[in-house]
Design a protein around this motif. Structure first.
Motif, PDB file in Angstrom:
ATOM      1  N   TYR A 231       0.819  -1.213   0.000  1.00 15.81           N
ATOM      2  CA  TYR A 231       0.000   0.000   0.000  1.00 15.81           C
ATOM      3  C   TYR A 231       0.856   1.268   0.000  1.00 15.81           C
ATOM      4  CZ  TYR A 231      -3.871  -3.148   1.179  1.00 15.81           C
ATOM      5  OH  TYR A 231      -4.804  -4.158   1.177  1.00 15.81           O
TER       6      TYR A 231
ATOM      7  N   CYS B  78       3.377   0.520  -3.793  1.00 19.42           N
ATOM      8  CA  CYS B  78       2.943  -0.011  -5.087  1.00 19.42           C
ATOM      9  C   CYS B  78       1.571   0.488  -5.533  1.00 19.42           C
ATOM     10  CB  CYS B  78       2.917  -1.543  -5.041  1.00 19.42           C
ATOM     11  SG  CYS B  78       4.441  -2.298  -4.409  1.00 19.42           S
ATOM     12  N   THR B  79       0.648   0.619  -4.587  1.00 16.90           N
ATOM     13  CA  THR B  79      -0.746   0.874  -4.944  1.00 16.90           C
ATOM     14  C   THR B  79      -0.951   2.234  -5.593  1.00 16.90           C
ATOM     15  OG1 THR B  79      -1.372  -0.520  -3.068  1.00 16.90           O
ATOM     16  CG2 THR B  79      -3.109   0.792  -4.057  1.00 16.90           C
TER      17      THR B  79
ATOM     18  N   HIS C 277      -0.543   1.128  -8.995  1.00 20.84           N
ATOM     19  CA  HIS C 277      -1.309  -0.081  -9.310  1.00 20.84           C
ATOM     20  C   HIS C 277      -2.717   0.026  -8.733  1.00 20.84           C
ATOM     21  CE1 HIS C 277       1.881  -2.623 -11.082  1.00 20.84           C
ATOM     22  NE2 HIS C 277       2.679  -1.859 -10.355  1.00 20.84           N
ATOM     23  N   ARG C 278      -3.522   0.855  -9.375  1.00 24.11           N
ATOM     24  CA  ARG C 278      -4.935   1.034  -9.036  1.00 24.11           C
ATOM     25  C   ARG C 278      -5.642   1.530 -10.287  1.00 24.11           C
ATOM     26  NH1 ARG C 278      -5.557   6.721  -7.405  1.00 24.11           N
ATOM     27  NH2 ARG C 278      -3.502   7.689  -7.387  1.00 24.11           N
TER      28      ARG C 278
ATOM     29  N   PRO D 240      -4.249  -3.957 -10.771  1.00 26.67           N
ATOM     30  CA  PRO D 240      -4.450  -3.331  -9.461  1.00 26.67           C
ATOM     31  C   PRO D 240      -3.856  -4.181  -8.345  1.00 26.67           C
ATOM     32  CG  PRO D 240      -6.474  -4.384 -10.186  1.00 26.67           C
ATOM     33  CD  PRO D 240      -5.499  -4.515 -11.323  1.00 26.67           C
ATOM     34  N   LEU D 241      -3.326  -3.508  -7.340  1.00 22.40           N
ATOM     35  CA  LEU D 241      -2.812  -4.162  -6.130  1.00 22.40           C
ATOM     36  C   LEU D 241      -3.407  -3.419  -4.938  1.00 22.40           C
ATOM     37  CD1 LEU D 241       0.953  -4.627  -7.154  1.00 22.40           C
ATOM     38  CD2 LEU D 241      -0.873  -6.338  -7.266  1.00 22.40           C
ATOM     39  N   THR D 242      -4.693  -3.660  -4.703  1.00 18.21           N
ATOM     40  CA  THR D 242      -5.402  -2.890  -3.682  1.00 18.21           C
ATOM     41  C   THR D 242      -5.976  -3.750  -2.563  1.00 18.21           C
ATOM     42  OG1 THR D 242      -7.509  -2.993  -4.885  1.00 18.21           O
ATOM     43  CG2 THR D 242      -6.030  -1.158  -5.410  1.00 18.21           C
ATOM     44  N   ASN D 243      -5.827  -5.082  -2.666  1.00 18.16           N
ATOM     45  CA  ASN D 243      -6.332  -5.950  -1.603  1.00 18.16           C
ATOM     46  C   ASN D 243      -5.602  -7.288  -1.654  1.00 18.16           C
ATOM     47  OD1 ASN D 243      -7.727  -7.712  -3.552  1.00 18.16           O
ATOM     48  ND2 ASN D 243      -9.222  -6.038  -3.730  1.00 18.16           N
TER      49      ASN D 243
ATOM     50  N   GLU E  66      -5.971  -9.547  -4.917  1.00 21.68           N
ATOM     51  CA  GLU E  66      -5.239  -9.037  -6.080  1.00 21.68           C
ATOM     52  C   GLU E  66      -3.741  -9.258  -5.932  1.00 21.68           C
ATOM     53  OE1 GLU E  66      -8.379  -5.446  -7.250  1.00 21.68           O
ATOM     54  OE2 GLU E  66      -6.519  -4.996  -6.163  1.00 21.68           O
ATOM     55  N   VAL E  67      -3.223  -9.031  -4.740  1.00 26.43           N
ATOM     56  CA  VAL E  67      -1.782  -9.174  -4.518  1.00 26.43           C
ATOM     57  C   VAL E  67      -1.379 -10.646  -4.543  1.00 26.43           C
ATOM     58  CG1 VAL E  67       0.101  -8.737  -2.895  1.00 26.43           C
ATOM     59  CG2 VAL E  67      -1.690  -7.014  -3.222  1.00 26.43           C
TER      60      VAL E  67
ATOM     61  N   LEU F 180      -6.602   0.772   3.235  1.00 30.49           N
ATOM     62  CA  LEU F 180      -6.013   1.256   1.992  1.00 30.49           C
ATOM     63  C   LEU F 180      -5.893   2.775   2.074  1.00 30.49           C
ATOM     64  CD1 LEU F 180      -5.194   0.049  -0.833  1.00 30.49           C
ATOM     65  CD2 LEU F 180      -7.393   0.903  -1.646  1.00 30.49           C
TER      66      LEU F 180
END
Length: 528
Positions: free
Chosen positions: A34, A37-38, A41-42, A50-53, A56-57, A118
């Motif tokens: 968070y 990267c996020t 990546h959103r 996306p890398l928000t949860n 996803e990761v 987040l």
């Protein structure tokens, strides 16, 4: 003895396994993702996924482990050991190891209740909430004829009063064809006249903005770059009624596509006084800049070009933005002062066209008059360069097309203020009053200059915090002979002013700066 050794190894294997099992997403990995990267990546940003949860990761766990282990992500091409900048991207060795341990342990989630929330990211921006959003009036159609196109898009600001720009952000509508973008201010209306003379949206202009009096804003868009706000007290002027000229470089494509981009503009806060306008000098491989020109690369050659620029006056360098195309291999830039002292400015040992960015220094780089900027750039025009646009390689020289090459080095600076040497710039150079992006280590009154003087002096001081101050001229008996500031509110950081001495007779005087917290003085002389 074998049993004992085996037992020892078994113990350490069990201990390591237990350590890995303790690593989980909620407590260990989510904060890393968070915070690093996020932001990219959103939805709507440059990251391809996306890398928000957790879900996803987890899907990309092995890939994340690989790209972080080789330090390809988060991207930071500049050499950290050579020089330092604000907002440096990258993970610590400990964070990289945590990701590796997490993947090896099977990417466990842990307790979701322990996962941090987040971060609240701005929508439609990587900077924040823009003060002005300018969108293309209609899409620009880029023909699929495999040629580069430089198109000037005119965006009326509609401003009714003068403003200062702190940051400008391009939001490309079609990332597949937007190669880069530059910005300039046109307060003559000439850009609109040129636009009206062409059937397509905007007008073509190769190498400049097409308007002779246009003033370039020293910020731009290139792939992978994150905009940065200028520091407090610094900005670029944007007059009322002016237009923003956007030089869009569209890359060559085989099929016709369109683009409708948006530009976000961020202004200085109402309580911020802009004391210095941002300026820039661009080092190009012409006009005697190169010591080993011309800028020409035969096929199957690797060449390093050395450019030199002599600084004409004392300035404070705030940023540097090296730019090459697909043959670029590395950059190295240093500053050599007249006394021989050398300052490392930037080193990019492995140039990557896909990860260009703007670099703002963590401290003002104060350059004396006569300082020489030495900029070395290497280009690989061989068949072993996988990014070479020509197969087989062809002779290459300067050009604006993607398959041409560039030696392009903007140096962004402001006029020097006394005390710039002491200012530290944090990793968040924003412009709000509470979060200035600046650290001022101490209150300081700087020596008067010139000293001795006759009619005018320059006075400079730094305040650790914003407050009311008095600035006075005293004689050697401590009597007040001139008031410069009387209980005036001054912002934290550097302050500078020119003072008329008027009819004060020749002699020795004290310049006294005081507030409720301190009092300090500097001696100076008047020659009559």
């Amino acid at each position: 003895m074998k049993i004992k050794i085996t037992s020892v190894f078994a113990f350490f294997f069990f201990f390591a396994s237990q350590m890995q099992a303790q690593v989980n997403y909620s407590e260990d990995i989510a904060p890393i993702i968070y915070n690093n990267c996020t932001v990219c990546h959103r939805a709507g940003e440059i990251g391809p996924m996306p890398l928000t949860n957790y879900e996803e990761v987890k899907v990309w766990g092995s890939m994340i482990e690989y790209v972080t282990s080789i330090k390809y992500m988060p991207p930071w091409p500049a050499d950290r050991e050579f020089s330092t900048f604000v907002s440096e991207a990258g993970l610590t060795d400990g964070e990289i190891q945590l990701i590796s341990d997490w993947v090896a342990a099977g990417t466990p989630q842990g307790d979701p209740a322990l996962e941090p929330p987040l971060p609240s990211f701005p929508t439609g921006s990587q900077v924040g909430e823009p003060d002005l959003v300018l969108s293309f009036e209609r899409p620009y159609v880029h023909e699929g004829d495999l040629t580069d196109q430089y198109q000037i898009i005119v965006l009326p600001t509609g401003l009714t009063e003068d403003k200062y720009v702190k940051a400008i952000e391009m939001r490309p509508g079609n990332k597949a064809i937007v190669h880069h973008a530059l910005f300039a201010v046109d307060d003559t209306g000439e850009g609109q006249v040129l636009d009206a003379q062409t059937p397509e949206y905007g007008f073509p202009s190769f190498g400049d903005f097409g308007v002779e009096t246009a003033v370039q804003i020293p910020q731009g868009y290139v792939p992978g770059a994150t905009p940065t706000k200028f520091y407090r007290g610094i900005g670029s002027s944007l007059p009322a009624g002016s237009d923003i000229l956007v030089q869009m470089h569209y890359a060559p494509i085989p099929v016709t596509e369109s683009d409708s981009s948006t530009v976000n503009i961020f202004f200085a806060d109402p309580d911020e006084t802009i004391e210095r306008e941002v300026k820039q000098h661009i080092m190009l491989p012409f006009f005697g800049t190169l010591t080993n020109g011309p800028f020409f690369m035969p096929a199957e050659s690797v060449k390093t070009f050395h450019g030199v620029y002599t600084v004409p006056e004392k300035v404070s360098l705030i940023g540097i933005f090296p730019h090459s195309h697909l043959l670029g291999k590395d950059w190295k830039v240093i500053a050599v002062a007249p006394n021989g002292d050398t300052t490392n400015l930037i080193s990019i040992p492995e140039w990557d066209f896909n990860w260009q960015r703007t670099y703002f220094f963590k401290k003002f780089q104060v350059l004396e008059p006569g300082t020489k900027i030495h900029a070395y750039a290497t280009y690989d025009n061989t068949s072993s360069n996988p990014y070479n646009p020509n197969n087989p390689p062809q002779a290459i020289t300067w050009g604006l097309g993607t398959e041409d090459e560039m030696y392009y080095l903007p140096l962004v600076y402001v006029d020097y203020f006394p005390g710039d040497e002491d200012i530290e710039l944090t990793d968040d150079p924003v412009s709000s009053a509470e979060d200035l992006g600046l650290k001022f280590p101490a209150d300081k009154l700087y020596p008067v200059y010139p000293n001795p003087s006759n009619n005018k002096i320059t006075v400079g001081f730094t305040l650790a915090r914003a407050e009311k101050v008095a600035l006075e001229v005293l004689d050697l008996q401590g009597r007040l002979v001139k008031t410069i500031l009387e209980n005036d509110f001054r912002h934290a950081g550097p302050n500078q002013m020119r003072v008329e001495l008027g009819s004060l007779p020749g002699g020795v005087y004290l310049l006294n700066l005081k507030s409720e917290r301190f009092s300090m003085a500097e001696k100076f002389y008047i020659n009559r």
